[in-house]
Scaffold this active site. Structure first.
Site, PDB file in Angstrom:
ATOM      1  CD  GLU A  89     -14.272 -12.355  13.148  1.00  0.00           C
ATOM      2  OE1 GLU A  89     -14.717 -13.121  12.276  1.00  0.00           O
ATOM      3  OE2 GLU A  89     -13.123 -11.881  13.107  1.00  0.00           O
ATOM      4  CD  GLU A 125      -9.864 -13.701  15.371  1.00  0.00           C
ATOM      5  OE1 GLU A 125      -9.799 -13.711  14.130  1.00  0.00           O
ATOM      6  OE2 GLU A 125     -10.817 -14.182  15.996  1.00  0.00           O
TER       7      GLU A 125
HETATM    8  C1  GAL Z   1     -11.578 -14.395  11.770  1.00  0.00           C
HETATM    9  C2  GAL Z   1     -12.180 -15.448  12.685  1.00  0.00           C
HETATM   10  C3  GAL Z   1     -11.166 -16.524  13.040  1.00  0.00           C
HETATM   11  C4  GAL Z   1     -10.459 -16.994  11.798  1.00  0.00           C
HETATM   12  C5  GAL Z   1      -9.835 -15.810  11.106  1.00  0.00           C
HETATM   13  C6  GAL Z   1      -9.040 -16.170   9.867  1.00  0.00           C
HETATM   14  O1  GAL Z   1     -12.547 -13.635  11.132  1.00  0.00           O
HETATM   15  O2  GAL Z   1     -12.640 -14.867  13.872  1.00  0.00           O
HETATM   16  O3  GAL Z   1     -11.826 -17.582  13.679  1.00  0.00           O
HETATM   17  O4  GAL Z   1     -11.372 -17.606  10.953  1.00  0.00           O
HETATM   18  O5  GAL Z   1     -10.854 -14.927  10.728  1.00  0.00           O
HETATM   19  O6  GAL Z   1      -8.526 -15.026   9.222  1.00  0.00           O
END
Ligand code: GAL
Length: 673
Positions: free
Chosen positions: A153, A312
């Protein structure tokens, strides 16, 4: 076209971030056994592992990662391998404290979280290149390797750094972009408030100033920051391409407009082999599935319409919002499959096993603290089977009905200080326009303002404040050639330097809209104006009004009260072979829907079947066939008309006529033929 799909993955991607280093090795065996049970096909590994992989400068410990990759491979699970450059080790920062970023106020961040990086720092770049090289040499042809996941990110939690070395880097960037200090003076309008420079060496980043700084400088600093971060991505990507040829390289984006505003993803989309995205619901009570659909559409558009991958999202609640509700039963599957409907080649999560320690231990995971005897786990297993049953659709593309113009650079410009009203918010305009299109069951592609729009019968432009001459020409030609355009207020106002286009507003769009705007007249908080128009419709507007002077456009709605009473509020201009609508106030939802409805008629878009607003219907198609997704976000059973007979893939049943979609359920029909 090179194959940019994860290497060796023959199904859709299903899995998540896997952080085995948080657990004793005895747990890993259970992990892979349960991954098999859940239908996991790929996991993301090593994203934050730098401190373990390189415990001292130049001393590497790859043993544990060797064992993890071999274990995953022996269980048929593909690996999305991270370069851990978002989390440099403590020893690195102690040796190079100036690699920690500095805020505009001059405060240097400390080690102890993640992503604390000055992207212009040469020591950081060298260290990132070294660890990436070692990883690529060691794992570049590992049989488990499906793709590379660079960093994590980019752009969050901190993007811009204001340190002295960034200042020097910024001056070099300006020298390349402008050539001379006089050109910078001209672009930024430094004649104003005596901000004139007589040498590039006098220019600093837009650090904290007593009152508003120079907007051109602020805008260029955002461009410079984006470009600097992108240089670091490219550096890692090129190492990986060289040492691990044929393996796609990605970095996970956050296209949802609320989650990252510092990168110009149009530019980033061209740099990665495969576009990937992270998406989390912002649970503030709004219709979260609409924002999800918008983020997915935007991601697909950044990928140029090609398949992309959701890297994710969450199985249930997150832990970084003020209040973090759990997902309702079935909501995870609706979320995951909505991403797939809109072009994702799978559904991945943060994270596989819920952490016991650290900052994210209350964030949901595929395997919760409660283990396998939990609702979340049962839903994960069920979703794994559903995703698997959709694998034949890999490579198909989502079909769009209309386009929305979006430009991160225009958004940056709009968010600068001292605008006519702080209540105007470009993102809110984009959300509202999107929601109206969503409610009409129209699937939306996003487009850069200078992109070819000729494939779309309808294009909406929510607040394109910064409109380059080229973008103005593009939108004008689009209408001249027969397109239908809907433009909101505060569009076409400034050029790429935040300088007002010459002549009356909206300089870049005057001709196509057939009007000028004499003056903006934003409203006070909670003030509303009434509009009168055709068919007795009387919508209201708030936030913004304008003194519009038609110059060829017809007035469709008129302001009924307020300072602009009697003046045009919404206009329509027949131009060339097309039509351009202009909306000069923030219409209520009913009013905006009425405008979009009329524009859709102009564009000859047939109204969609009479479906409840929250029953989402999206199509993916390609050589493999045509797939209709029906996602019922309501608490009532629904019926969705089918274009023809087919097979419902989640239940295996034949479907024809009107497809039954139970309350809260998802159905995916592969149409015959
Ligand atoms: C994302 C990040 C992950 C984790 C996740 C939690 O932005 O890439 O590592 O922190 O959020 O929601």
């Amino acid at each position: 076209m090179p194959d940019t799909s994860p290497r060796g993955l023959t199904r859709l991607a299903f899995g998540g971030d896997y952080n085995p280093e948080q657990w004793p090795e005895s747990v890993w065996q259970e992990d892979v056994r349960l991954m098999r049970e859940a239908g996991v096909t790929m996991v993301s590994v090593g994203i934050f592992s730098w401190a373990l992989l390189e415990p001292a400068p130049g001393a590497y410990d790859f043993g544990w990662l060797d064992r993890v990759l071999d274990l995953l491979h022996s269980h048929g699970i593909r690996v999305d391998l991270g370069t851990p450059t978002v989390a440099p080790p403590a020893w690195f920062y102690r040796a190079h404290p100036e690699a920690l970023p500095v805020t505009a106020e001059g405060m240097r961040h400390e080690f102890g979280s993640r992503g604390a990086i000055c992207h212009g720092n040469a020591d950081y770049r060298a260290a990132a290149a070294a660890i990436t090289t070692r990883l690529a040499e060691r794992y570049g042809s590992h049989p488990a390797l499906a793709m590379w996941h660079v960093h994590n990110e980019y752009g969050v939690p901190v993007s811009a750094c204001y340190c002295d070395s960034c200042a020097a880097h910024f001056r070099r960037w300006l020298a390349t972009a402008y050539g001379t200090v006089d050109a910078v003076n001209e672009a930024w309008g430094t004649a104003f408030w005596g901000q004139h420079y007589t040498g590039l060496e006098q220019i600093n980043p837009p650090r904290a100033t007593p009152t508003v700084g120079n907007p051109g400088q602020a805008l260029d600093y955002r461009r410079f920051t984006d470009a600097t971060i992108r240089e670091n991505f490219r550096m890692e990507r090129d190492i990986l391409h060289r040492l691990s040829p044929g393996v796609p390289v990605t970095t996970n984006f956050m296209t949802a407009l609320s989650q990252c505003d510092s990168l110009d993803y149009w530019a980033w989309g061209r740099e990665v082999d495969l576009v990937t995205n992270d998406h989390y619901l912002i649970t503030d009570g709004r219709r979260t599935h609409v924002n999800l659909a918008m983020a997915a559409d935007l991601t697909r558009s950044v990928a140029g319409g090609a398949p992309w991958l959701l890297l994710e999202h969450s199985t249930s609640g997150v832990n970084w919002q003020p209040r973090n509700p759990a997902k309702a039963p079935g909501q995870m599957a609706r979320n995951s499959l909505a991403h797939v409907a809109r072009g994702s080649e799978g559904a991945m999560f943060f994270q596989w096993r819920q952490s016991r320690r650290g900052a994210e231990k209350f964030h949901s995971a595929m395997l919760p603290h409660g283990g396998t005897d939990t609702r979340v786990w049962r839903e994960v297993v069920e979703l794994g089977a559903s995703v698997d049953s959709l694998s034949t659709l890999r490579g198909t593309r989502t079909e769009a009905d209309a386009a929305m113009v979006w430009d991160w650079q225009s958004w940056w410009a709009q968010n600068l200080s001292w605008r006519p009203s702080e209540d105007h918010d470009a993102r809110e305009r984009a959300d509202s326009f999107y929601e109206v299109l969503y409610d009409r069951h129209l699937t939306v592609d996003f487009a850069h303002p200078e992109a070819d729009l000729s494939a779309y019968p309808l294009v909406v432009v929510p607040a394109l404040y910064l409109t380059t001459e080229a973008a103005g020409r593009n939108l004008t030609e689009y209408v001249r050639d027969g397109g239908t355009l809907v433009v909101s207020y505060f569009s076409g106002i400034v050029d790429e330097h935040d300088a007002v286009h010459e002549g009356a507003y909206p300089g870049a769009l005057r001709d196509v809209l057939g009007l000028t705007v004499e003056e903006f007249s934003p409203l006070l908080r909670d003030d509303r104006v009434r509009l009168t128009g055709p068919d007795g419709e009387e919508p209201t507007g708030d936030v913004w009004t304008e003194f519009v002077v038609p110059r060829g456009a017809e007035t469709v709605w008129t302001y009924a009260d307020g300072l602009t009473a009697g003046r045009p509020a919404v206009t329509r201009h027949r131009f060339g072979r097309g039509t351009a609508w202009y909306v000069s106030t923030r219409l209520d939802t009913r009013g905006l829907d009425a405008v979009i409805g009329r524009a859709a008629d102009d564009a000859r878009i047939a109204p969609r079947a009479d479906l409840p607003r929250d029953v989402e219907v999206v199509r993916r198609s390609g050589e493999q066939g045509s797939y209709l997704f029906a996602i019922n976000h309501t608490a009532a059973d629904a019926k969705v008309p089918l274009d023809g007979p087919g097979t419902e893939l989640l239940t295996g049943e034949r479907a024809a006529g009107r497809l039954a979609v139970p309350a809260g359920a998802v159905r995916v029909v592969r149409l015959d033929g």
